[in-house]
Design a protein around this motif. Structure first.
Motif, PDB file in Angstrom:
ATOM      1  N   THR A   8      43.160  70.335  48.255  1.00  0.00           N
ATOM      2  CA  THR A   8      42.308  70.528  49.437  1.00  0.00           C
ATOM      3  C   THR A   8      41.432  69.313  49.716  1.00  0.00           C
ATOM      4  O   THR A   8      40.962  69.129  50.835  1.00  0.00           O
ATOM      5  CB  THR A   8      41.412  71.766  49.271  1.00  0.00           C
ATOM      6  OG1 THR A   8      40.594  71.602  48.109  1.00  0.00           O
ATOM      7  CG2 THR A   8      42.238  73.030  49.134  1.00  0.00           C
ATOM      8  N   ASP A  11      44.108  64.219  51.976  1.00  0.00           N
ATOM      9  CA  ASP A  11      44.617  64.403  53.331  1.00  0.00           C
ATOM     10  C   ASP A  11      46.026  64.983  53.260  1.00  0.00           C
ATOM     11  O   ASP A  11      46.628  65.056  52.187  1.00  0.00           O
ATOM     12  CB  ASP A  11      44.565  63.105  54.145  1.00  0.00           C
ATOM     13  CG  ASP A  11      45.485  62.007  53.609  1.00  0.00           C
ATOM     14  OD1 ASP A  11      46.608  62.335  53.166  1.00  0.00           O
ATOM     15  OD2 ASP A  11      45.099  60.829  53.648  1.00  0.00           O
ATOM     16  N   ASP A  12      46.566  65.394  54.397  1.00  0.00           N
ATOM     17  CA  ASP A  12      47.841  66.117  54.413  1.00  0.00           C
ATOM     18  C   ASP A  12      48.968  65.309  53.783  1.00  0.00           C
ATOM     19  O   ASP A  12      49.776  65.840  53.016  1.00  0.00           O
ATOM     20  CB  ASP A  12      48.221  66.497  55.861  1.00  0.00           C
ATOM     21  CG  ASP A  12      47.300  67.565  56.423  1.00  0.00           C
ATOM     22  OD1 ASP A  12      46.618  68.232  55.624  1.00  0.00           O
ATOM     23  OD2 ASP A  12      47.274  67.734  57.654  1.00  0.00           O
ATOM     24  N   ARG A  13      49.044  64.027  54.104  1.00  0.00           N
ATOM     25  CA  ARG A  13      50.121  63.205  53.568  1.00  0.00           C
ATOM     26  C   ARG A  13      50.007  63.060  52.061  1.00  0.00           C
ATOM     27  O   ARG A  13      50.991  63.194  51.322  1.00  0.00           O
ATOM     28  CB  ARG A  13      50.106  61.816  54.209  1.00  0.00           C
ATOM     29  CG  ARG A  13      51.254  60.916  53.726  1.00  0.00           C
ATOM     30  CD  ARG A  13      51.010  59.455  54.049  1.00  0.00           C
ATOM     31  NE  ARG A  13      49.807  58.955  53.432  1.00  0.00           N
ATOM     32  CZ  ARG A  13      49.716  58.620  52.129  1.00  0.00           C
ATOM     33  NH1 ARG A  13      50.757  58.764  51.341  1.00  0.00           N
ATOM     34  NH2 ARG A  13      48.591  58.161  51.628  1.00  0.00           N
ATOM     35  N   GLU A  16      50.908  66.330  50.329  1.00  0.00           N
ATOM     36  CA  GLU A  16      52.355  66.585  50.374  1.00  0.00           C
ATOM     37  C   GLU A  16      53.096  65.683  49.394  1.00  0.00           C
ATOM     38  O   GLU A  16      53.986  66.127  48.664  1.00  0.00           O
ATOM     39  CB  GLU A  16      52.890  66.343  51.786  1.00  0.00           C
ATOM     40  CG  GLU A  16      54.374  66.626  51.926  1.00  0.00           C
ATOM     41  CD  GLU A  16      54.886  66.402  53.340  1.00  0.00           C
ATOM     42  OE1 GLU A  16      56.104  66.492  53.538  1.00  0.00           O
ATOM     43  OE2 GLU A  16      54.057  66.132  54.239  1.00  0.00           O
TER      44      GLU A  16
END
Length: 284
Positions: A8, A11-13, A16
């Protein structure tokens, strides 16, 4: 810090990528301990990793130290940190895992054929889809998890590599084209789910389970059978196989060859399928 809490904060990248690189629960332990000690940043220095790994080595077995080394390397890659890992490995006195530790079972042509026959006769669509891609291209588990509907074209497919190899379109042979083009992408096929799918197929085919057996066992089998044919046929070389299975160049010579060789990769794939050891299993 727990895995969920760490993700959390990224960042999203980054989140992932980290979930992609670290695929077992146990591999999260060195990563979360490192971040608890050093804090979460994107500007770690080599000395941060070296000091942490020295401490790990002093307090644990060498095997766990090596395990921690590779876990932290995955963290650095996810965060986009260009760490000089040779320096880390030398100063921390960590050794690459032995050949025995890295050894993975290799599927024979007979075992692969059993698996293909099993899914053709009594397999789910997703089992046929992933086994077809694996037998045709020697896809790694992470590469299978990254395939998207928009990556499949009329006579080619985009393979998104997971270990630094070239991400490129490859020729989609007619034997598996209907399976690939007709597949409906309506599931969440993570790397862990794909491991389960492999063993479901293996069980249906009656292939005996061995330790560390998985999709990479099929990739090893493909390379093994391919090399027999590459060495025997005129007009083919190991360099062709190197590119076909998307290996990352590990020397300056291989890197320069990949830069200067401007031949059409899809046409090169088409030639490789002429001597492919597994693709004809899908015909008929």
């Amino acid at each position: 810090m727990h895995k969920k809490e760490l993700l959390t904060k990224l960042d999203d990248r980054q989140a992932e990528d980290l979930e992609t690189y670290i695929t077992s629960d146990s591999m999260w332990s060195p990563v979360t301990k490192f971040i608890e000690e050093k804090g979460l940043r994107d500007d770690y220095r080599e000395t941060d990793f070296i000091k942490f790994l020295r401490k790990v080595k002093e307090e644990n077995s060498m095997n766990y130290a090596v395990f921690s080394y590779y876990s932290l390397k995955n963290l650095a890659e996810a965060l986009g940190i260009d760490a000089k890992w040779k320096l880390v490995r030398r100063k921390a006195k960590l050794k690459k895992p032995s050949d025995r530790e890295q050894q993975k079972p290799t599927l024979t042509a007979e075992q692969v054929e059993k698996m293909v026959k099993a899914v053709k006769k009594n397999g789910y669509d997703y089992e046929r889809f992933f086994l077809a891609l694996s037998t045709a291209f020697g896809c790694r588990r992470i590469e299978l998890s990254r395939v998207k509907e928009e990556d499949i074209f009329e006579d080619r497919i985009l393979i998104r590599t997971g270990k630094g190899g070239e991400i490129r379109e490859q020729f989609l042979p007619k034997q598996i084209r209907p399976i690939a083009q007709g597949f409906e992408f309506n599931g969440d096929f993570t790397v862990n789910v794909l491991s389960d799918i492999f063993h479901d197929i293996r069980g249906k085919a009656g292939v005996e389970k061995r330790g560390r057996m998985g999709w990479h066992s099929l990739r090893r089998g493909l390379v093994t059978e391919f090399r027999k044919r590459v060495s025997q046929e005129d007009g083919y070389a190991d360099a062709d196989l190197f590119k076909f299975v998307r290996w990352k160049p590990n020397s300056r010579v291989e890197e320069m060859l990949s830069i200067y060789d401007n031949s059409d990769p899809v046409e090169a794939d088409r030639k490789m399928f002429e001597i492919h050891p597994f693709v004809e299993m899908w015909g008929g």
